[in-house]
Design a protein around this motif. Structure first.
Motif, PDB file in Angstrom:
ATOM      1  N   CYS A 122       3.017  -0.897  35.522  1.00  0.00           N
ATOM      2  CA  CYS A 122       2.168  -1.751  34.690  1.00  0.00           C
ATOM      3  C   CYS A 122       2.983  -2.993  34.303  1.00  0.00           C
ATOM      4  O   CYS A 122       4.199  -2.896  34.117  1.00  0.00           O
ATOM      5  CB  CYS A 122       1.742  -0.981  33.434  1.00  0.00           C
ATOM      6  SG  CYS A 122       0.689  -1.943  32.319  1.00  0.00           S
ATOM      7  N   ASP A 126       5.563  -0.108  31.416  1.00  0.00           N
ATOM      8  CA  ASP A 126       5.277   1.325  31.502  1.00  0.00           C
ATOM      9  C   ASP A 126       4.610   1.615  32.848  1.00  0.00           C
ATOM     10  O   ASP A 126       4.713   0.807  33.776  1.00  0.00           O
ATOM     11  CB  ASP A 126       4.387   1.755  30.334  1.00  0.00           C
ATOM     12  CG  ASP A 126       4.545   3.234  29.977  1.00  0.00           C
ATOM     13  OD1 ASP A 126       5.099   3.996  30.789  1.00  0.00           O
ATOM     14  OD2 ASP A 126       4.106   3.628  28.880  1.00  0.00           O
ATOM     15  N   PHE A 143       0.955   3.020  34.884  1.00  0.00           N
ATOM     16  CA  PHE A 143      -0.411   3.523  34.940  1.00  0.00           C
ATOM     17  C   PHE A 143      -0.293   4.964  35.434  1.00  0.00           C
ATOM     18  O   PHE A 143       0.545   5.272  36.284  1.00  0.00           O
ATOM     19  CB  PHE A 143      -1.248   2.721  35.935  1.00  0.00           C
ATOM     20  CG  PHE A 143      -1.484   1.292  35.544  1.00  0.00           C
ATOM     21  CD1 PHE A 143      -2.375   0.962  34.529  1.00  0.00           C
ATOM     22  CD2 PHE A 143      -0.821   0.264  36.193  1.00  0.00           C
ATOM     23  CE1 PHE A 143      -2.606  -0.359  34.179  1.00  0.00           C
ATOM     24  CE2 PHE A 143      -1.044  -1.067  35.850  1.00  0.00           C
ATOM     25  CZ  PHE A 143      -1.937  -1.374  34.839  1.00  0.00           C
ATOM     26  N   CYS A 196      -2.713   2.935  31.361  1.00  0.00           N
ATOM     27  CA  CYS A 196      -1.357   2.785  30.874  1.00  0.00           C
ATOM     28  C   CYS A 196      -1.322   3.322  29.447  1.00  0.00           C
ATOM     29  O   CYS A 196      -2.141   2.911  28.622  1.00  0.00           O
ATOM     30  CB  CYS A 196      -0.918   1.323  30.902  1.00  0.00           C
ATOM     31  SG  CYS A 196       0.727   1.088  30.197  1.00  0.00           S
TER      32      CYS A 196
END
Length: 85
Positions: A24, A28, A30, A46
């Motif tokens: 993402c 972070d 998905f 996410c």
């Protein structure tokens, strides 16, 4: 609206998360599980931001492993009932 459309082949299986993941922009990942895919879910979210992607996949690829077998190797519907005396 989805941030992007991503082919399942472009995602990575994460053993720790037990999910397919894709980077993402927030840093972070998905995430979408096999169970979600079996149920027809196509949105990977996410956990750190509001973005989500649409996962492009063939649902039939995930239906084949939905039959669980126990340690006897028999499908639950084919197990023989135990006789208790």
């Amino acid at each position: 609206m989805s941030y992007d459309d991503v082919e399942i082949e472009d995602m990575e299986w994460n053993e720790e998360l037990q999910a397919f993941t894709y980077p993402c922009p927030c840093g972070d990942l998905f995430q979408i599980t096999k169970e979600d895919l079996k149920l027809g879910e196509e949105i990977a979210r996410c956990p750190s931001c509001s973005l989500y992607i649409t996962v492009i996949y063939n649902m039939e690829d995930f239906l084949g492993d939905s039959v669980q077998k126990n340690n006897t190797g028999l499908e639950p519907s084919k197990q023989r009932p135990a006789v208790v005396a």
